[in-house]
Design a protein around this motif. Structure first.
Motif, short mmCIF file in Angstrom:
data_model
loop_
_atom_site.label_atom_id
_atom_site.label_comp_id
_atom_site.label_asym_id
_atom_site.label_seq_id
_atom_site.Cartn_x
_atom_site.Cartn_y
_atom_site.Cartn_z
N ASP A 131 0.83 -1.21 0.00
CA ASP A 131 0.00 0.00 0.00
C ASP A 131 0.86 1.26 0.00
O ASP A 131 0.63 2.18 -0.79
CB ASP A 131 -0.92 0.01 1.22
N VAL A 132 1.87 1.29 0.88
CA VAL A 132 2.73 2.47 0.97
C VAL A 132 3.52 2.67 -0.31
O VAL A 132 3.76 3.81 -0.75
CB VAL A 132 3.67 2.36 2.19
N SER A 133 3.92 1.56 -0.93
CA SER A 133 4.73 1.64 -2.16
C SER A 133 3.97 2.31 -3.30
O SER A 133 4.60 2.86 -4.22
CB SER A 133 5.17 0.24 -2.59
N CYS A 134 2.66 2.26 -3.27
CA CYS A 134 1.88 2.85 -4.37
C CYS A 134 2.16 4.34 -4.52
O CYS A 134 2.18 4.87 -5.64
CB CYS A 134 0.38 2.62 -4.13
N GLY A 135 2.39 5.03 -3.40
CA GLY A 135 2.71 6.45 -3.48
C GLY A 135 4.00 6.71 -4.24
O GLY A 135 4.08 7.63 -5.07
N GLU A 136 5.03 5.88 -3.97
CA GLU A 136 6.30 6.02 -4.69
C GLU A 136 6.14 5.67 -6.16
O GLU A 136 6.73 6.30 -7.04
CB GLU A 136 7.37 5.13 -4.05
N TRP A 137 5.33 4.65 -6.44
CA TRP A 137 5.13 4.23 -7.84
C TRP A 137 4.43 5.32 -8.63
O TRP A 137 4.74 5.54 -9.81
CB TRP A 137 4.35 2.92 -7.89
N LEU A 138 3.50 6.02 -8.00
CA LEU A 138 2.83 7.13 -8.67
C LEU A 138 3.82 8.25 -8.99
O LEU A 138 3.70 8.92 -10.02
CB LEU A 138 1.69 7.66 -7.81
N LYS A 139 4.83 8.46 -8.12
CA LYS A 139 5.87 9.44 -8.42
C LYS A 139 6.63 9.03 -9.67
O LYS A 139 6.97 9.88 -10.52
CB LYS A 139 6.85 9.55 -7.24
N PHE A 140 6.93 7.74 -9.78
CA PHE A 140 7.63 7.21 -10.95
C PHE A 140 6.82 7.44 -12.22
O PHE A 140 7.34 7.92 -13.24
CB PHE A 140 7.92 5.73 -10.73
N LEU A 141 5.52 7.13 -12.18
CA LEU A 141 4.66 7.31 -13.36
C LEU A 141 4.56 8.80 -13.73
O LEU A 141 4.54 9.15 -14.92
CB LEU A 141 3.28 6.73 -13.11
N ALA A 142 4.52 9.66 -12.71
CA ALA A 142 4.48 11.10 -12.98
C ALA A 142 5.78 11.57 -13.64
O ALA A 142 5.75 12.43 -14.53
CB ALA A 142 4.24 11.86 -11.68
#
Length: 272
Positions: free
Chosen positions: A136-147
């Motif tokens: 769950d927490v990793s999703c925030g970092e992954w969204l940074k990557f996609l951005a």
């Protein structure tokens, strides 16, 4: 609670009917050895990001399977990977295509980063895996990557995310469950990536089942022709916002396979 005032804007002046003009977001997943890594080497001005242990690109170059192709140093941490993409988004360079090999490896680096930062390095059931909190927490970092990838797209650079695939049981709400191919990523990470992508292709060898005349036993046959599937089916995950045909026959060489894909794109944009 006071109501937030609504700004009055003349939106009629801001309406248009054209697209963004940005390159499409592309994800390619497929079975081992099917040619995922070599395909973007023939895209316009490519550069590769190689995640830890995913150095198949250099093996292909060493064995003259593809020409010498620019690539960053192999990344071993999540922050290194973000730094490389940030450089592409902001520096002056000639590159027009970013191939990330692989999305699975990048996800692993993301999870390790979150495990170290948020769970004191504990990747086990008392830390990262505790009730799936780490995912769950990793999703925030992954969204940074996609951005960051979208910032790269704003520079006119096309992102290719190359993924290994896995066979996963699909919980079918309309009937019996069944197995299907999908990228070998956590469901939450893949869910975010799938929504972000414009085009998801699944590449596999064409196989068919033959029945032995004597024993009656069935066995797989084929295994030479490589097919790129562009539309979702029960057997695999795919996505097609580009109007491509449901399947594209790839050639023996990576260069000719790239030409086959370009021809399919051309036909989709200019149907006769």
């Amino acid at each position: 609670m006071n109501a937030v005032p609504i700004a009055r804007v003349n939106w009629a002046d801001k309406v248009n009917s054209v697209g963004s003009g940005k390159p499409s977001r592309v994800v390619i997943h497929g079975v081992e050895g099917v040619g995922k890594t070599s395909l973007p080497a023939y895209a316009p001005s490519p550069i590769y990001m190689m995640t830890r242990g995913e150095t198949g690109l250099m093996t292909l170059i060493d064995n003259d399977r593809i020409p010498e192709t620019p690539h960053f140093p192999e990344v071993s941490t999540w922050l290194e990977s973000l730094s490389q993409i940030d450089w592409l988004a902001n520096a002056e360079h000639k590159f027009k295509t970013l191939a990330i090999d692989t999305g699975n490896g990048l996800e692993r680096l993301c999870h390790e980063h979150i495990g170290n930062v948020e769970f004191g390095g504990d990747m086990g059931p008392k830390g990262f895996l505790n009730y799936g909190r780490g995912y769950d927490v990793s999703c925030g970092e992954w969204l940074k990557f996609l951005a960051l990838l979208d910032r790269v797209r704003e520079r006119g650079i096309q992102p290719f995310l190359i993924c290994h695939t896995k066979v996963k049981n699909f919980k079918n709400p309309e009937g019996s469950d069944y197995d299907r191919y999908q990228p070998d990523m956590n469901e939450k990470t893949w869910g975010l990536t799938h929504k972000w992508a414009d085009f998801v292709a699944f590449v596999n060898y064409e196989t068919f089942v033959e029945k032995d005349k004597d024993s009656g036993r069935k066995k797989g046959a084929g295994g030479q022709k490589r097919i790129m599937y562009t539309e979702r089916r029960a057997a695999f995950d795919a996505k097609n916002r580009m109007g491509l045909p449901p399947s594209i026959v790839l050639a023996d060489s990576a260069e000719d396979s790239w030409k086959a894909l370009l021809e399919a794109v051309k036909q989709a944009r200019n149907p006769q």
